[in-house]
Design a protein around this motif. Structure first.
Motif, PDB file in Angstrom:
ATOM      1  N   ALA A  59      43.049 -30.108  30.719  1.00  0.00           N
ATOM      2  CA  ALA A  59      41.689 -30.327  30.226  1.00  0.00           C
ATOM      3  C   ALA A  59      41.271 -29.195  29.310  1.00  0.00           C
ATOM      4  CB  ALA A  59      40.717 -30.447  31.395  1.00  0.00           C
ATOM      5  N   GLY A  60      40.435 -29.540  28.338  1.00  0.00           N
ATOM      6  CA  GLY A  60      39.909 -28.522  27.437  1.00  0.00           C
ATOM      7  C   GLY A  60      39.753 -29.058  26.028  1.00  0.00           C
ATOM      8  N   ARG A  61      38.724 -28.583  25.338  1.00  0.00           N
ATOM      9  CA  ARG A  61      38.532 -28.945  23.939  1.00  0.00           C
ATOM     10  C   ARG A  61      39.649 -28.342  23.094  1.00  0.00           C
ATOM     11  NH1 ARG A  61      32.907 -27.013  21.991  1.00  0.00           N
ATOM     12  NH2 ARG A  61      33.768 -25.054  22.797  1.00  0.00           N
ATOM     13  N   THR A  62      39.893 -28.931  21.944  1.00  0.00           N
ATOM     14  CA  THR A  62      40.974 -28.477  21.083  1.00  0.00           C
ATOM     15  C   THR A  62      40.908 -26.979  20.824  1.00  0.00           C
ATOM     16  OG1 THR A  62      41.216 -30.604  19.965  1.00  0.00           O
ATOM     17  CG2 THR A  62      41.979 -28.678  18.774  1.00  0.00           C
ATOM     18  N   GLU A  63      39.737 -26.475  20.481  1.00  0.00           N
ATOM     19  CA  GLU A  63      39.631 -25.062  20.123  1.00  0.00           C
ATOM     20  C   GLU A  63      39.764 -24.121  21.311  1.00  0.00           C
ATOM     21  OE1 GLU A  63      35.017 -24.249  19.515  1.00  0.00           O
ATOM     22  OE2 GLU A  63      35.652 -26.182  18.697  1.00  0.00           O
ATOM     23  N   ASP A  64      39.607 -24.654  22.519  1.00  0.00           N
ATOM     24  CA  ASP A  64      39.699 -23.827  23.719  1.00  0.00           C
ATOM     25  C   ASP A  64      41.009 -24.006  24.473  1.00  0.00           C
ATOM     26  OD1 ASP A  64      37.038 -22.944  23.292  1.00  0.00           O
ATOM     27  OD2 ASP A  64      36.277 -24.745  24.290  1.00  0.00           O
ATOM     28  N   LEU A  65      41.733 -25.058  24.174  1.00  0.00           N
ATOM     29  CA  LEU A  65      42.920 -25.407  24.951  1.00  0.00           C
ATOM     30  C   LEU A  65      44.082 -24.470  24.621  1.00  0.00           C
ATOM     31  CD1 LEU A  65      44.001 -27.652  26.922  1.00  0.00           C
ATOM     32  CD2 LEU A  65      44.952 -28.751  24.881  1.00  0.00           C
ATOM     33  N   PRO A  66      44.618 -23.766  25.609  1.00  0.00           N
ATOM     34  CA  PRO A  66      45.780 -22.911  25.359  1.00  0.00           C
ATOM     35  C   PRO A  66      46.978 -23.752  24.932  1.00  0.00           C
ATOM     36  CG  PRO A  66      44.747 -22.353  27.454  1.00  0.00           C
ATOM     37  CD  PRO A  66      44.142 -23.664  27.004  1.00  0.00           C
ATOM     38  N   ALA A  67      47.754 -23.236  24.024  1.00  0.00           N
ATOM     39  CA  ALA A  67      48.936 -23.965  23.558  1.00  0.00           C
ATOM     40  C   ALA A  67      49.887 -24.259  24.706  1.00  0.00           C
ATOM     41  CB  ALA A  67      49.649 -23.162  22.469  1.00  0.00           C
ATOM     42  N   ASP A  68      49.960 -23.349  25.666  1.00  0.00           N
ATOM     43  CA  ASP A  68      50.840 -23.577  26.815  1.00  0.00           C
ATOM     44  C   ASP A  68      50.388 -24.789  27.631  1.00  0.00           C
ATOM     45  OD1 ASP A  68      52.488 -21.508  26.182  1.00  0.00           O
ATOM     46  OD2 ASP A  68      51.649 -20.097  27.641  1.00  0.00           O
ATOM     47  N   SER A  69      49.063 -25.019  27.712  1.00  0.00           N
ATOM     48  CA  SER A  69      48.553 -26.183  28.441  1.00  0.00           C
ATOM     49  C   SER A  69      48.909 -27.466  27.702  1.00  0.00           C
ATOM     50  CB  SER A  69      47.033 -26.078  28.614  1.00  0.00           C
ATOM     51  OG  SER A  69      46.698 -25.002  29.451  1.00  0.00           O
ATOM     52  N   TRP A  70      48.802 -27.444  26.394  1.00  0.00           N
ATOM     53  CA  TRP A  70      49.201 -28.592  25.578  1.00  0.00           C
ATOM     54  C   TRP A  70      50.675 -28.907  25.801  1.00  0.00           C
ATOM     55  CZ3 TRP A  70      47.035 -32.095  22.120  1.00  0.00           C
ATOM     56  CH2 TRP A  70      47.919 -32.787  21.302  1.00  0.00           C
ATOM     57  N   ARG A  71      51.518 -27.877  25.692  1.00  0.00           N
ATOM     58  CA  ARG A  71      52.955 -28.074  25.853  1.00  0.00           C
ATOM     59  C   ARG A  71      53.301 -28.561  27.257  1.00  0.00           C
ATOM     60  NH1 ARG A  71      53.411 -23.557  22.097  1.00  0.00           N
ATOM     61  NH2 ARG A  71      53.067 -22.079  23.808  1.00  0.00           N
ATOM     62  N   ARG A  72      52.640 -27.992  28.261  1.00  0.00           N
ATOM     63  CA  ARG A  72      52.915 -28.392  29.638  1.00  0.00           C
ATOM     64  C   ARG A  72      52.537 -29.852  29.866  1.00  0.00           C
ATOM     65  NH1 ARG A  72      56.275 -27.710  33.831  1.00  0.00           N
ATOM     66  NH2 ARG A  72      55.253 -28.111  35.823  1.00  0.00           N
ATOM     67  N   GLY A  73      51.418 -30.280  29.281  1.00  0.00           N
ATOM     68  CA  GLY A  73      51.005 -31.668  29.418  1.00  0.00           C
ATOM     69  C   GLY A  73      52.049 -32.633  28.887  1.00  0.00           C
ATOM     70  N   PHE A  74      52.597 -32.316  27.726  1.00  0.00           N
ATOM     71  CA  PHE A  74      53.622 -33.181  27.144  1.00  0.00           C
ATOM     72  C   PHE A  74      54.942 -33.071  27.893  1.00  0.00           C
ATOM     73  CE2 PHE A  74      50.628 -33.810  23.846  1.00  0.00           C
ATOM     74  CZ  PHE A  74      51.013 -34.970  23.188  1.00  0.00           C
ATOM     75  N   MET A 115      44.681 -45.468  31.249  1.00  0.00           N
ATOM     76  CA  MET A 115      43.816 -46.077  30.243  1.00  0.00           C
ATOM     77  C   MET A 115      43.443 -45.050  29.183  1.00  0.00           C
ATOM     78  SD  MET A 115      40.087 -46.177  32.062  1.00  0.00           S
ATOM     79  CE  MET A 115      39.259 -44.640  32.512  1.00  0.00           C
ATOM     80  N   ALA A 116      43.570 -43.744  29.540  1.00  0.00           N
ATOM     81  CA  ALA A 116      43.260 -42.683  28.580  1.00  0.00           C
ATOM     82  C   ALA A 116      44.132 -42.792  27.339  1.00  0.00           C
ATOM     83  CB  ALA A 116      43.443 -41.317  29.235  1.00  0.00           C
ATOM     84  N   GLY A 117      45.322 -43.353  27.505  1.00  0.00           N
ATOM     85  CA  GLY A 117      46.205 -43.530  26.361  1.00  0.00           C
ATOM     86  C   GLY A 117      45.766 -44.631  25.419  1.00  0.00           C
ATOM     87  N   LEU A 118      44.783 -45.424  25.850  1.00  0.00           N
ATOM     88  CA  LEU A 118      44.243 -46.498  25.018  1.00  0.00           C
ATOM     89  C   LEU A 118      42.927 -46.104  24.366  1.00  0.00           C
ATOM     90  CD1 LEU A 118      44.837 -49.387  27.587  1.00  0.00           C
ATOM     91  CD2 LEU A 118      46.225 -48.894  25.565  1.00  0.00           C
ATOM     92  N   LEU A 119      42.447 -44.887  24.694  1.00  0.00           N
ATOM     93  CA  LEU A 119      41.133 -44.447  24.247  1.00  0.00           C
ATOM     94  C   LEU A 119      41.238 -43.105  23.537  1.00  0.00           C
ATOM     95  CD1 LEU A 119      39.313 -45.209  27.620  1.00  0.00           C
ATOM     96  CD2 LEU A 119      39.263 -46.633  25.559  1.00  0.00           C
ATOM     97  N   ALA A 120      40.147 -42.694  22.941  1.00  0.00           N
ATOM     98  CA  ALA A 120      40.102 -41.367  22.331  1.00  0.00           C
ATOM     99  C   ALA A 120      39.712 -40.350  23.384  1.00  0.00           C
ATOM    100  CB  ALA A 120      39.085 -41.341  21.185  1.00  0.00           C
ATOM    101  N   GLY A 121      40.134 -39.092  23.191  1.00  0.00           N
ATOM    102  CA  GLY A 121      39.818 -38.053  24.156  1.00  0.00           C
ATOM    103  C   GLY A 121      39.178 -36.856  23.491  1.00  0.00           C
ATOM    104  N   GLY A 122      38.124 -36.343  24.074  1.00  0.00           N
ATOM    105  CA  GLY A 122      37.490 -35.147  23.562  1.00  0.00           C
ATOM    106  C   GLY A 122      38.024 -33.939  24.298  1.00  0.00           C
ATOM    107  N   GLU A 123      37.477 -33.675  25.477  1.00  0.00           N
ATOM    108  CA  GLU A 123      37.931 -32.523  26.251  1.00  0.00           C
ATOM    109  C   GLU A 123      39.190 -32.814  27.052  1.00  0.00           C
ATOM    110  OE1 GLU A 123      34.830 -30.697  28.472  1.00  0.00           O
ATOM    111  OE2 GLU A 123      33.504 -30.478  26.732  1.00  0.00           O
ATOM    112  N   THR A 124      39.771 -33.985  26.844  1.00  0.00           N
ATOM    113  CA  THR A 124      41.049 -34.314  27.475  1.00  0.00           C
ATOM    114  C   THR A 124      42.078 -34.696  26.415  1.00  0.00           C
ATOM    115  OG1 THR A 124      40.323 -36.610  27.799  1.00  0.00           O
ATOM    116  CG2 THR A 124      39.998 -35.082  29.642  1.00  0.00           C
ATOM    117  N   ILE A 125      42.014 -34.051  25.263  1.00  0.00           N
ATOM    118  CA  ILE A 125      42.852 -34.451  24.133  1.00  0.00           C
ATOM    119  C   ILE A 125      44.344 -34.372  24.450  1.00  0.00           C
ATOM    120  CG2 ILE A 125      42.732 -32.118  23.112  1.00  0.00           C
ATOM    121  CD1 ILE A 125      42.873 -33.568  20.355  1.00  0.00           C
TER     122      ILE A 125
END
Length: 267
Positions: free
Chosen positions: A103-118, A150-160
């Protein structure tokens, strides 16, 4: 039960359960598949949790074995194949259920969190498919059911990170379906909505420091049908897609969401 998976074998990845939480999707699927006649291999990074699920299956008269694997480790994914062949003999069904919610907005989300999610939501799922699909191709049959959101069918703000990784799961599912359809292997996806599960309610309540009942009520109010779904709803959808009743279905993204995505444009 009707024996819809009689004589089948199933690998349930993410089949354990968070201690003390309500029943999650993976455990519900393992139990239902076994009740419908499948022998199951319960895979989880927490071996004790996987063994607990397997024991619940055995207590109901089913056949189940537990296996530990971290799907973010490629050698662990490769070892799932060996464990499945050793305990089941062959593989008819692969059910992928592991996921996290960065979780986190784009500008606040650590790159490690992005990578871990994927890494967890997409790459790990791809690797389990990578190592089990050759076996299914050689047998000329098989069914894979990926659990997305269902999040994959929608847009995400703080859950990008979450919404983007789940949308990627949908694309991967369709690509695998097209690639392996000539080999008799079907690949489909279940996209749950507001579900009364550990990830959906318990984790949100803990993160926000609020009562679980409050979170559940708020989520239920967002669903057109007026209530949340359960892990059993997800398991029922997965059973359909894994069974011969869906023999002519591949590449489908089945929303199990009480109508949530019919009127929502963001999560």
């Amino acid at each position: 039960m009707t024996g819809r998976l009689a004589g089948r074998t199933a690998v349930i990845v993410g089949g354990g359960q968070t201690p003390g939480a309500t029943t999650g999707n993976g455990r519900a699927v393992a139990l239902l598949f076994a009740r419908e006649g499948a022998q199951v291999l319960v895979v989880d990074r927490d071996l004790d949790s996987a063994e607990e699920t397997a024991e619940l299956v055995r207590q109901e008269g089913g056949t189940a074995t537990a296996h530990r694997a971290d799907i973010t480790v490629e050698s662990d994914c490769a070892a799932i194949l060996d464990a499945a062949l050793a305990s089941l003999g062959h593989i008819d069904i692969l059910h992928n259920n592991v996921g996290i919610v960065p979780a986190g907005r784009t500008e606040d989300l650590p790159a490690d969190s992005w990578r871990r999610g994927f890494e967890v939501n997409l790459t790990g799922m791809w690797m389990t498919c990578k190592y089990l699909l050759p076996h299914m191709r050689e047998r000329g049959s098989g069914a894979i059911v990926n659990i997305s959101s269902m999040a994959g069918l929608l847009a995400g703000g703080e859950t990008i990170a979450y919404t983007t990784s789940k949308a990627a799961v949908h694309s991967m599912t369709r690509s695998l379906a097209l690639e392996y359809a000539p080999h008799g292997v079907r690949v489909n996806c279940v996209a749950p909505g507001m579900m009364d599960t550990p990830m959906g309610v318990d984790a949100v309540a803990r993160a926000g420091g609020v009562d679980r009942a409050e979170v559940a009520a708020r989520r239920a109010a967002m669903v057109p049908m007026g209530h949340q779904g359960t892990s059993q709803d997800v398991a029922n959808a997965a059973l359909f897609l894994a069974s011969d009743e869906a023999a002519f279905i591949t590449g489908a993204i089945l929303a199990v969401d009480g109508g949530f995505t019919l009127r929502s444009h963001h999560v």
